[in-house]
Scaffold this active site. Structure first.
Site, PDB file in Angstrom:
ATOM      1  N   THR A 123       0.862  -1.155  -0.093  1.00 29.86           N
ATOM      2  CA  THR A 123       0.037   0.076   0.043  1.00 29.86           C
ATOM      3  C   THR A 123       0.958   1.246  -0.067  1.00 29.86           C
ATOM      4  O   THR A 123       2.008   1.240   0.502  1.00 29.86           O
ATOM      5  CB  THR A 123      -0.874   0.188   1.313  1.00 29.86           C
ATOM      6  OG1 THR A 123      -0.113   0.209   2.510  1.00 29.86           O
ATOM      7  CG2 THR A 123      -1.673  -1.063   1.332  1.00 29.86           C
ATOM      8  N   ASP A 124       0.387   2.410  -0.660  1.00 30.93           N
ATOM      9  CA  ASP A 124       0.794   3.457  -0.146  1.00 30.93           C
ATOM     10  C   ASP A 124       0.713   3.866   1.164  1.00 30.93           C
ATOM     11  O   ASP A 124      -0.233   3.251   2.011  1.00 30.93           O
ATOM     12  CB  ASP A 124       0.307   4.720  -1.028  1.00 30.93           C
ATOM     13  CG  ASP A 124       1.103   5.759  -1.263  1.00 30.93           C
ATOM     14  OD1 ASP A 124       2.067   6.058  -0.354  1.00 30.93           O
ATOM     15  OD2 ASP A 124       1.097   6.678  -2.154  1.00 30.93           O
ATOM     16  N   TRP A 125       1.633   4.669   2.004  1.00 33.79           N
ATOM     17  CA  TRP A 125       1.693   4.846   3.380  1.00 33.79           C
ATOM     18  C   TRP A 125       0.391   5.355   4.091  1.00 33.79           C
ATOM     19  O   TRP A 125      -0.119   6.669   3.538  1.00 33.79           O
ATOM     20  CB  TRP A 125       2.853   5.620   3.697  1.00 33.79           C
ATOM     21  CG  TRP A 125       4.068   4.777   3.896  1.00 33.79           C
ATOM     22  CD1 TRP A 125       4.948   4.874   4.991  1.00 33.79           C
ATOM     23  CD2 TRP A 125       4.661   3.977   3.344  1.00 33.79           C
ATOM     24  NE1 TRP A 125       5.727   4.119   5.130  1.00 33.79           N
ATOM     25  CE2 TRP A 125       5.862   3.227   3.899  1.00 33.79           C
ATOM     26  CE3 TRP A 125       4.613   3.342   1.908  1.00 33.79           C
ATOM     27  CZ2 TRP A 125       6.659   2.505   3.323  1.00 33.79           C
ATOM     28  CZ3 TRP A 125       5.295   2.467   1.335  1.00 33.79           C
ATOM     29  CH2 TRP A 125       6.656   1.969   2.288  1.00 33.79           C
TER      30      TRP A 125
END
Length: 820
Positions: A228-230
Site C-alpha cells: 500500500t501507499d503509506w
C-alpha cells in the site's frame, strides 16, 4: 508455493504479522525462523533513507545520497538506456544503504498540468513513460534489490488523494492509465508494485479485484508483491483478498488481528494469507542476498558525474532566437535570478533527497567559461514583490551583452499532497522579465520547474532553456548547455498549452468532493490538442538543437519502419526520432496520432545513419469493451516519423488485417469522442461511454461523517467542536502562508485537512487505533462528551494492551499453546 516448508512452521499470528510494517519503513521479522525484516525507502530520483525520526513527508533529513534529476526531467532524454544506467546507480546506492525496496519510479499519467506530483512522473504518454520506467527498473534490480512502481493506478491529483473516487471508462483505463504499468511489469519485471490511495470506480485500488487480480495478476502474470501507499489501507481484509501483501506503515498489530479474526470466523481462507506470505517471503529472501554479494561503498564523485550526464541529456532548448545560444566567450553576461543563487533542483514531499554534493551556479561561473559581470537576485522566490530588486537587476542588465535569467517555480508550489493553483510562474518574476526586456532585449531564461507552465512572457526572451528539476549536478549541466560544451538533445515529454483553459481536463480537475470524472476519455495531452486542432505553445516531443537533422528514405513493412537521419549541421548532436501511428478508419474513435516507438541517435556533423523502429504488440491495438480484450482493427494505418507530434518529416502507410470483432460504440451517441473535441463532454455522453449512470459526485451533507471523510468535510458536521476545528485549520493555513511559513501551511493541508479519519489510525504507528477513531467520529457527529470518554477509554485499553504485548513479545506459542 516456494516457501511452503517455512510457512507450515509459522503460527497464524506470525503469518499475519508479516502483512504490515514493523515501523515506518521496515517490515516485520520472525527471528526464530530466520525471516529478516526488510527496509523500504523513497527513491524515485535518489535514496531517502532516514537514519532517525522517520516520516513520509520529507520533514526530517535523510542520509546523504545522489540526487538525480526527477522523472519529469529524465523523460525529456527519451533515452531508455540512460534511464537504465541511472537505475543501476540508484540500485548500487540502495545496496550501500541496505535498502531492499526502492519506492519508485512513479509512472502515473500527467492528466493535468496542475497535478502536484507531476515532477515525479514521466509523461502524458503511457508508451514513453512505460519504456523509460522499464529501463530504470532493470537498472535498479540489476543489483538484486527491488524497484517499486507506483501509484497503481489513476492517481492523478493530490487533493483528497486518500479518498477521491476516480470515474473512468474501461477503454481509457486500459489504453492510457494502465499501459505504462503493463510495460513496467512485463518488460521491466518489477518485483514490487505500490497501490494508489484513491478509489477506482467505487472501490479502493488495493481492494479492487478487477485491477489487482484480473489485470495485474491474471492478465500480466505478475508474481511480485503489492504494497500500500503509506496509510493507504482502507479495509485490510478486503485488501488481502485482492492480493495486497504488505500494508505500510505499522498499525501496531491492529490490522494483523483483523486478518486473524477473519480467518477464525471463516470470512476468508487461510490459503489466501499463505499465498500472500509466500510472495512476501520471496521478496525478503531474494533482496537480502544483494547485501552479501555487493560492495557497500560508492564513489560519490562518479555518481555525481552520472547525475550531470542525465541532466545534460534531459535539458530542453525551447527557444533560440537569432542563435543567441551557445554564448560566445567575448560576451559580457549578467546573471540574474534567485534560482542562480539557490538552485531549484528537486520537488518536495516524500521524494526529497539530501544530496551528496550540490553544484552552485555562482560558484562555478569562472570554471564554465561564462564572462560574468555580476549577479543580482532580481526577485523573491516566494513571490513577494520588490521594485528595488528589479531596479538593481536592470542596472546590471544594462551593462551586459546577454542576460542569463534564472526563473521558475518554488519548492512549496510543487509538492506532494497539494495541487498547483495556477499554471503561471509568480507575478514578480514576470514583472522582472518585462523590465529586463526594456533595458536589454538579449535575455536567455533558464526555467526550473517540474511541470508545464504558461508563458505569456515568451516574446520577451530570445532564448529559453528548460532545465526542469535537474538534480544536484544541474547547475553545471545548464552551464555546459548554454556555453555549447554540450549540444542540447532533450525533447518535451509533455505538451505546453498556451493557457490552462485549453487543457482537456480543465472542467474536471481536480475532483473536489466525492469523485473526479475523466470525461475527456483517452484524449489527454497531445492526443487532445493534436486531434482537436488546438494551438499549443510547445508540442509534445519538441526540442531544439545547435545542429539540424534531415530525414529521408522511409520504408515500411509488417514488422518495422526504417529510414535515414542525416546531421546537416556543423556540430555533432543527438536526435530523438519519434514514431506515430494513426488509423485511417473512423469506425472506432481514436486520437489522430499516437506515439508507438522512438529512438535516440548520435550523429557527427555530416553523418547519416539508417534507423529502424520495430512494431510491437502495442502498435496497432485498441481495447474493445465488448470483447473485454485487446483487439486490432482491420484498416490502413498511417506510419509517421517526426521530430515532434507537430513536425512529421516522413510518412508511409500499411494495411493491417485485424481481429474482426464487433465494434464497441454507436457513433451518434459519442460525438465529442469521435471529433476528438472532448474537453467539455456532457453527463449523458460520458454515461454512454461508461456504460452506466454516473455516481453522485457531491458530498451528502445530511449523513453522519465516517472513516473515509476528512476534516474538510467537518464544515458540515453536526458537532460544534468539529466545525470549530475546521475553521481553525483553515485559519492556521492562511495565517502560516501569509507569514512565510509555507512548508508548514502545506503540511497542514496534506496531513490534516485532506486526511480521512481512518488515516489517523493508519499513519500514527499505533498511537491512535480505529476504536479511538470511532470516538473522534462521535465527537464530530455531535456528541462531544460521549466521544471524548470513548477516546480516553479506548486509549487506556490500547496502552494496557501494548504493555502486555511488550512483556510477551519474545514468547511465541504454537496452536497447542506451547512455547516455541
Amino acid at each position: 508455493m516456494k516457501y511452503k516448508e517455512i510457512i507450515n512452521k509459522m503460527t497464524r499470528e506470525e503469518k499475519a504479522s508479516l502483512m504490515s510494517g514493523k515501523d515506518f519503513w521496515q517490515t516485520m521479522d520472525v527471528e526464530r525462523l530466520g525471516i529478516p525484516n526488510i527496509f523500504l525507502a523513497d527513491g524515485p530520483h535518489g535514496i531517502r533513507k532516514q537514519a532517525e525520526a522517520a516520516d513520509h513527508l520529507g520533514l526530517n533529513e535523510s542520509i546523504p545520497a545522489t540526487c538525480f534529476p526527477t522523472a519529469a526531467t529524465v523523460a525529456n532524454s527519451w533515452n531508455t538506456e540512460l534511464g537504465e544506467q541511472m537505475g543501476e546507480y540508484l540500485g548500487k546506492e540502495a545496496v550501500a544503504q541496505k535498502v531492499n525496496v526502492l519506492l519508485g519510479p512513479g509512472i502515473n499519467m500527467k492528466r493535468s498540468p496542475l497535478a502536484g506530483r507531476n515532477f515525479e512522473y514521466f509523461s502524458e504518454d503511457p508508451y514513453l513513460a512505460g519504456k523509460l520506467a522499464a529501463g530504470m527498473i532493470k537498472g535498479i534490480q540489476f543489483h538484486g534489490i527491488s524497484a517499486c512502481v507506483k501509484h497503481f493506478a489513476v492517481n492523478n491529483q493530490e487533493e483528497r488523494r486518500m479518498s477521491i473516487d476516480t470515474i473512468v471508462d474501461e477503454r481509457t483505463l486500459r489504453e492510457i492509465y494502465l499501459t505504462a504499468f503493463e510495460i513496467a511489469v512485463k518488460e521491466g519485471k518489477t518485483k514490487t508494485v505500490m497501490s494508489a490511495y484513491n478509489m477506482l470506480n467505487g472501490e479502493y485500488t488495493n481492494e479492487n479485484t478487477h485491477l489487482m487480480k484480473e489485470i495485474l495478476r491474471n492478465e500480466w502474470d505478475y508474481e511480485g508483491v503489492v504494497v500500500t501507499d503509506w496509510g493507504g489501507s482502507n479495509d485490510r481484509v478486503a485488501g488481502l483478498v485482492a492480493g495486497n501483501e504488505l500494508e505500510m506503515p505499522t498499525t501496531a498489530g491492529e490490522t494483523n488481528r483483523e486478518i486473524v479474526s477473519a480467518i477464525e470466523s471463516g470470512k476468508i481462507s487461510e490459503e489466501v494469507l499463505d499465498e500472500c506470505v509466500d510472495r512476501l517471503l520471496d521478496l525478503v529472501f531474494t533482496t537480502e542476498k544483494a547485501f552479501k554479494e555487493e560492495s557497500k561503498t560508492i564513489d560519490k564523485k562518479e555518481h555525481h558525474q552520472m547525475a550531470q550526464k542525465v541532466a545534460e541529456e534531459s535539458i530542453v532548448l525551447l527557444k533560440n532566437e537569432e542563435n543567441i545560444l551557445p554564448l560566445q566567450e567575448d560576451k559580457k553576461v549578467a546573471v540574474i535570478g534567485d534560482f542562480a543563487k539557490e538552485a531549484r533542483y528537486q520537488g518536495a514531499g516524500s521524494s526529497i533527497v539530501n544530496p551528496t554534493f550540490l553544484d552552485n551556479t555562482l560558484d562555478s561561473l569562472k570554471e564554465s567559461g561564462i564572462n560574468s559581470i555580476g549577479f543580482e537576485q532580481g526577485f523573491d522566490r516566494y513571490g513577494k514583490k520588490s521594485k528595488k530588486k528589479i531596479d538593481k537587476a536592470c542596472a546590471l542588465a544594462k551593462e551586459a551583452d546577454v542576460v542569463l535569467l534564472y526563473i521558475g517555480l518554488d519548492e512549496v508550489t510543487e509538492a506532494e499532497g497539494l495541487d498547483r493553483q495556477s499554471m503561471g510562474i509568480p507575478e514578480n518574476q514576470i514583472e522582472l522579465i518585462h523590465a529586463l526586456h526594456e533595458v536589454n532585449p538579449n535575455v536567455v531564461a533558464i526555467l526550473s520547474c517540474g511541470a508545464a507552465v504558461e508563458m505569456p512572457w515568451i516574446n520577451k526572451v530570445k532564448g529559453l532553456v528548460h532545465a526542469y528539476l535537474s538534480g544536484q549536478a544541474g547547475a553545471k549541466a545548464i552551464q555546459r548547455i548554454v556555453t555549447g560544451q554540450v549540444n542540447p538533445s532533450g525533447k518535451l515529454a509533455e505538451t505546453y498549452p498556451l493557457r490552462y483553459e485549453d487543457t482537456p481536463a480543465y472542467h474536471h480537475f481536480p475532483g473536489k468532493e466525492v469523485s473526479v470524472e475523466y470525461r475527456e476519455g483517452p484524449f489527454i495531452g497531445y492526443r487532445y490538442y493534436d486531434t482537436a486542432n488546438v494551438n499549443v505553445l510547445f508540442p509534445f516531443g519538441y526540442g531544439l538543437s545547435y545542429t539540424t537533422f534531415a530525414y529521408s528514405d522511409i520504408q515500411v513493412n509488417k514488422d518495422e519502419v526504417q529510414f535515414n537521419i542525416t546531421n546537416t549541421g556543423e556540430v555533432s548532436g543527438m536526435e530523438v526520432a519519434q514514431l506515430y501511428v494513426g488509423c485511417q478508419s473512423e469506425a472506432i474513435f481514436r486520437p489522430k496520432k499516437e506515439l508507438k516507438g522512438f529512438t535516440k541517435v548520435f550523429l557527427n556533423a555530416g553523418e547519416t545513419k539508417t534507423v529502424t523502429i520495430p512494431f510491437d504488440d502495442k502498435t496497432f491495438r485498441y481495447f474493445n469493451v465488448i470483447t473485454n480484450r485487446w483487439e486490432i482493427e482491420t484498416a490502413n494505418y498511417n506510419i509517421m516519423i517526426g521530430t515532434s507530434i507537430a513536425d512529421i518529416r516522413l510518412e508511409g502507410a500499411i494495411f493491417i488485417e485485424g481481429t474482426n470483432v464487433p465494434y464497441p460504440y454507436r457513433k451518434e451517441k459519442l460525438p465529442s469522442y469521435y471529433s476528438g473535441k472532448a474537453n467539455k463532454v456532457s453527463v449523458e455522453e460520458f454515461e454512454a461511454l461508461l456504460g452506466h449512470k454516473l455516481p453522485e459526485s457531491k458530498w451528502d451533507r445530511t449523513r453522519p461523517l465516517g472513516y473515509n471523510d476528512t476534516i474538510a468535510q467537518c464544515r458540515y458536521a453536526k458537532g460544534l467542536f468539529a466545525r470549530f476545528a475546521f475553521k481553525l485549520i483553515k485559519f492556521s493555513h492562511s495565517f502560516l502562508w501569509k507569514i512565510g511559513k509555507r512548508d508548514t501551511a502545506n503540511l497542514i493541508m496534506m496531513s490534516v485537512y485532506h486526511m480521512p479519519f481512518r488515516g489517523y489510525a493508519r499513519m500514527t504507528g499505533g498511537i491512535i487505533n480505529m476504536p479511538m477513531v470511532d470516538g473522534m467520529l462521535i465527537i464530530v457527529n455531535g456528541n462531544f462528551f460521549k466521544g471524548l470518554r470513548h477516546v480516553l477509554r479506548e486509549r487506556k485499553k490500547l496502552v494496557k494492551a501494548q504493555k502486555k504485548a511488550e512483556g510477551t513479545i519474545n514468547t511465541v506459542k504454537d496452536d497447542k499453546g506451547e512455547v516455541l
